[in-house]
Scaffold this active site. Structure first.
Site, PDB file in Angstrom:
ATOM      1  N   ASP A 152       0.837  -1.192   0.000  1.00 34.86           N
ATOM      2  CA  ASP A 152       0.000   0.000   0.000  1.00 34.86           C
ATOM      3  C   ASP A 152       0.881   1.255   0.000  1.00 34.86           C
ATOM      4  O   ASP A 152       1.964   1.247  -0.582  1.00 34.86           O
ATOM      5  CB  ASP A 152      -0.939  -0.027   1.214  1.00 34.86           C
ATOM      6  CG  ASP A 152      -2.281   0.621   0.934  1.00 34.86           C
ATOM      7  OD1 ASP A 152      -2.312   1.843   0.724  1.00 34.86           O
ATOM      8  OD2 ASP A 152      -3.303  -0.092   0.932  1.00 34.86           O
ATOM      9  N   HIS A 223      -3.923   6.041   3.277  1.00 31.10           N
ATOM     10  CA  HIS A 223      -4.551   4.817   2.788  1.00 31.10           C
ATOM     11  C   HIS A 223      -3.899   3.567   3.391  1.00 31.10           C
ATOM     12  O   HIS A 223      -4.577   2.657   3.870  1.00 31.10           O
ATOM     13  CB  HIS A 223      -4.460   4.791   1.266  1.00 31.10           C
ATOM     14  CG  HIS A 223      -5.297   3.759   0.590  1.00 31.10           C
ATOM     15  ND1 HIS A 223      -4.896   2.450   0.452  1.00 31.10           N
ATOM     16  CD2 HIS A 223      -6.520   3.842   0.003  1.00 31.10           C
ATOM     17  CE1 HIS A 223      -5.830   1.780  -0.205  1.00 31.10           C
ATOM     18  NE2 HIS A 223      -6.831   2.591  -0.486  1.00 31.10           N
ATOM     19  N   SER A 564     -10.939  -1.143  -1.097  1.00 35.18           N
ATOM     20  CA  SER A 564      -9.693  -1.073  -0.323  1.00 35.18           C
ATOM     21  C   SER A 564      -9.953  -1.296   1.162  1.00 35.18           C
ATOM     22  O   SER A 564      -9.081  -1.788   1.884  1.00 35.18           O
ATOM     23  CB  SER A 564      -9.032   0.295  -0.492  1.00 35.18           C
ATOM     24  OG  SER A 564      -8.298   0.381  -1.674  1.00 35.18           O
TER      25      SER A 564
END
Length: 786
Positions: A152, A223, A564
């Site tokens: 990520d 994220h 996600s």
């Protein structure tokens, strides 16, 4: 006599430009050569250099010199994946692809990121208290010492979610590192046991030299911290966003160890790729060598890719081959049919759905209509009075078109028309929080964000900079109708309140990508759905929650939505099963989660999609994950590496390619058919007059018992099962059965029809979805909503 020389020189110069390769002719490619034979668990630097030299020598033999080869190669995959990434001319790439030692050559392309209450909703706790002996958390010791890796944007290591308080020594099998950057302050501990960063693929694509900001695994996006903490974050009491959703944040495996592999960087162009294939391949190779048990990969392409030209498919195959479960997001290109990504059968592909918590507020209109919306906007309107409202379409600046203004894009709004009013904007094109920023900049006191038709009823709670309510498409049409019906429209937006036990839940998120699987229609994708809307988890404090420069707020925890977010929910649950059943294969763990999923919501009615229609397996796969049932599935559909090779043969790859892929002699068996691949779901993409017989084998992982079969037939299809009873006398015993499907007389199958098969001993219900089409898996716009 001197003047004629100038045109001669110009002619030579133009000829040179047209016929000399330039930097512009070169691109970065991945040269994939299968697997390394007998990879070493702890190779020396000398061992690794020998393998790298083999790549240099191989490339030099094709393009002319070792020096040129060394300049071209920027990654040499030397652990479990065999291959390299290099900057090449197109002709060179085409030549290399023809070499018999090469399995595939493909461009290094950018992939996109697919971007609390969850565990209560999933039954692991009740009102913040662990749900007694029934909880998979207790049964599986909270995922103790399972190692979860995450590909990520990196990690914010200071987050309390990565606190190692109360954790014992790092498992001795861990072989990873804590890669230090440029005085970035990133430190590992007994919770966050490893970090690495990979940037060469990004830089090769961009044709730039690395800068100091890239030598770090620190998360500057949020994220990666969000997804990693969702999968394996520690218990953090008192977590909330602007006072909403207050509770204890934690991951699916709260006592797991975690590792961050940073492969994603700021996009080179708006909306462009962030995570490049060459970096993804390098991270997979490192993670396998490091000793992770689970890999969570919340990223993917925006379209289908053949398996041998897909970095995630290749990397995940090598991971699964080494006993690692790879969980990946289905994509955010929904709700249209055939939008699924990460469709390889060895990947656990996760769709996104809602949970039973909403951050609700209400829009009151001057005609006494009251509409429910959602938001995480700061504060409320200055007073409890109604405010004048205006459609952004009617507030267009002189140089902007009405459609542009309706989207509330930068520079399209006239402040004179907007000031002091509630502005109504339409979802689409620019980010939702950016619309709020543009409304605030133009002088609006509040914003009503209405969905476009494609987003249906799927709304998201965002930390807007002004009082905002995000409403559904249907309610948006009511607002626009009211605006057209009166000369002086007015409205009020209430403050946000957290609501629990909302119904229906779950329902499928509008953005969640749907099947069928265009790369291989006989494999149902997605595999499962999990919570992916308005998920609270750890965040970076490097940027604001809106990522708008003028927004100076910093949050330790933030709300995000996307597949996600659903992906790491399943990664965390996989971690629990890894702790409880350490000898189970990746396929067995995947089967346990799929066959125990549910297809009904909290009203005990079929799960809906964002259009309020009954959802199908093309949208949710086997159904919504139930971790408490997954820890004791009764039976599993298991698969070995050899089964995956048989699948690839039947898919159409030749024996030579399979041998390179497997790095061992292999003979494709012509008798094997794709329908007999031992997958937990059953998909027949081309059923006509000739009946199709499917073979499946189940393995007993519970007590000795007798299982009986029940079938719900898809419309227009008759199904028979032989035998109808399976009796198991020991754990590990295998039994094979056959399912014959045929079309009923005068039945016409249009698009897809669905049913299911269940084996039950009275305690366990081992459910497999059945999907049938008559048009070879081709799709129409309505397929996913049939």
């Amino acid at each position: 006599m001197g003047l004629p020389v100038i045109p001669l020189l110009l002619s030579f110069f133009l000829f040179f430009l047209l016929h000399t390769p330039t930097l512009a002719d070169k691109k970065s490619y991945i040269v994939y050569m299968g697997a390394h034979s007998s990879p070493l668990l702890e190779p020396s630097l000398h061992d690794l250099q020998l393998l790298t030299n083999l790549h240099y020598n191989f490339l030099a033999s094709l393009i002319g010199s070792t020096e040129k080869a060394q300049d071209a190669i920027f990654y040499s995959y030397t652990r479990f994946i065999n291959g390299f990434a290099a900057v090449l001319e197109e002709e060179e790439a085409e030549m290399i692809a023809k070499n018999p030692k090469v399995l595939s050559v493909f461009l290094n392309q950018g992939r996109k990121l697919h971007t609390t209450r969850s565990w209560d909703f999933l039954g692991l706790e009740r009102v913040g208290t662990i749900n007694g002996a029934e909880s998979a958390w207790k049964t599986a010791r909270f995922g103790e010492d399972t190692i979860i890796g995450n590909l990520d944007t990196g990690v914010w290591p200071e987050s309390k979610s990565f606190n190692d308080e109360g954790m014992g020594p790092i498992p001795s099998r861990w072989r990873g590192i804590c890669q230090r950057g440029n005085n970035d302050g990133v430190r590992c501990n007994r919770k966050l046991i490893g970090v690495r960063y990979f940037n060469k693929g990004h830089n090769a694509f961009a044709r730039i030299s690395p800068n100091s900001s890239q030598f770090t695994a620190r998360d500057h996006s949020g994220h990666g911290s969000h997804t990693l903490s969702t999968a394996g974050g520690s218990f953090v009491p008192g977590s909330n966003v602007l006072g909403n959703g207050n509770g204890t944040a934690k991951g699916g495996s709260p006592k797991a160890r975690v590792a961050a592999y940073k492969v994603c960087w700021p996009p080179l162009v708006e909306g462009g790729g962030e995570c490049f294939d060459a970096d993804i391949m390098a991270a997979f190779d490192a993670a396998i060598a490091d000793g992770v048990d689970v890999l969570s990969v919340s990223l993917g392409g925006s379209g289908p890719n053949e398996f041998f030209k897909d970095a995630i498919a290749i990397g995940s195959f090598h991971a699964v081959k080494n006993g690692i479960v790879v969980v990946s997001s289905a994509g955010n290109e929904g709700p249209g049919a055939g939008t699924i990504s990460n469709g390889s059968p060895w990947i656990f592909t996760v769709a996104a759905s809602t949970l039973d918590r909403e951050f609700a507020n209400y829009v009151s209109l001057g005609n006494k209509l009251r509409l429910k919306g959602t938001s995480l906007s700061t504060g409320g309107l200055p007073s409890n009075n109604f405010y004048p409202m205006i459609s952004a379409e009617d507030a267009a600046a002189a140089n902007a078109s009405a459609p542009e203004a309706l989207l509330c894009q930068a520079g399209t709004l006239d402040p004179k028309k907007v000031k002091g009013k509630i502005l109504v904007c339409l979802r689409g094109e620019n980010a939702r929080v950016d619309k709020g920023y543009q409304a605030l900049a133009a002088g609006a006191v509040g914003m009503i964000l209405a969905n476009d038709e494609s987003n249906g009823n799927g709304v998201s709670a965002d930390p807007h900079l002004l009082p905002t309510s995000h409403i559904s498409y249907t309610d948006g049409q009511r607002v626009f109708a009211y605006l057209r019906s009166t000369k002086n429209p007015e409205a009020f937006i209430s403050r946000v309140r957290t609501q629990l036990d909302t119904k229906p839940a779950p329902f499928m998120a509008a953005f969640s990508s749907a099947g069928p699987n265009l790369v291989e229609p006989s494999i149902l994708k997605p595999d499962i759905t999990a919570p992916g809307v308005d998920i609270i988890a750890a965040y970076t404090e490097a940027v604001s929650p809106t990522d708008i420069e003028s927004d100076k707020r910093r949050f330790s925890y933030n709300v995000l939505s996307g597949t996600s977010m659903s992906c790491p929910h399943v990664s965390g649950i996989v971690g629990l099963l890894k702790t409880l059943h350490p000898t189970w294969s990746p396929a067995a763990i995947k089967s346990a989660i799929m066959t125990t999923a549910k297809t009904r919501d909290n009203r005990l009615k079929p799960i809906l999609n964002s259009a309020n229609l009954k959802a199908t397996p093309l949208e949710y796969g086997a159904g919504h994950v139930q971790p408490n049932r997954a820890v004791d599935p009764g039976l599993v559909y298991d698969l070995t590496v050899d089964d995956y090779l048989k699948f690839l043969c039947a898919h159409g790859y030749n024996q030579t390619m399979i041998q390179i892929f497997a790095d061992k002699p292999y003979a494709c068996r012509k008798s094997f058919q794709l329908v007999d691949f031992n997958y937990p779901s059953i998909t027949i993409p081309n059923l006509h007059a000739t009946p199709v017989t499917v073979t499946r084998t189940v393995t007993n992982v519970g007590s000795p018992c007798k299982y009986n079969v029940t079938v719900q037939e898809p419309a227009g299809v008759s199904i028979s099962v032989e035998p109808t009873t399976l009796e198991f006398k020991s754990i590990g015993e295998k039994k094979t059965f056959k399912i014959t499907l045929k079309t009923k007389a005068r039945s016409l199958i249009v698009d897809y029809v669905f049913g299911h098969l269940i084996w039950s001993d009275g305690k366990h219900f081992v459910r497999s979805p059945i999907s049938v089409s008559s048009n070879s898996g081709k799709i129409s716009s309505s397929s996913s909503h049939s």
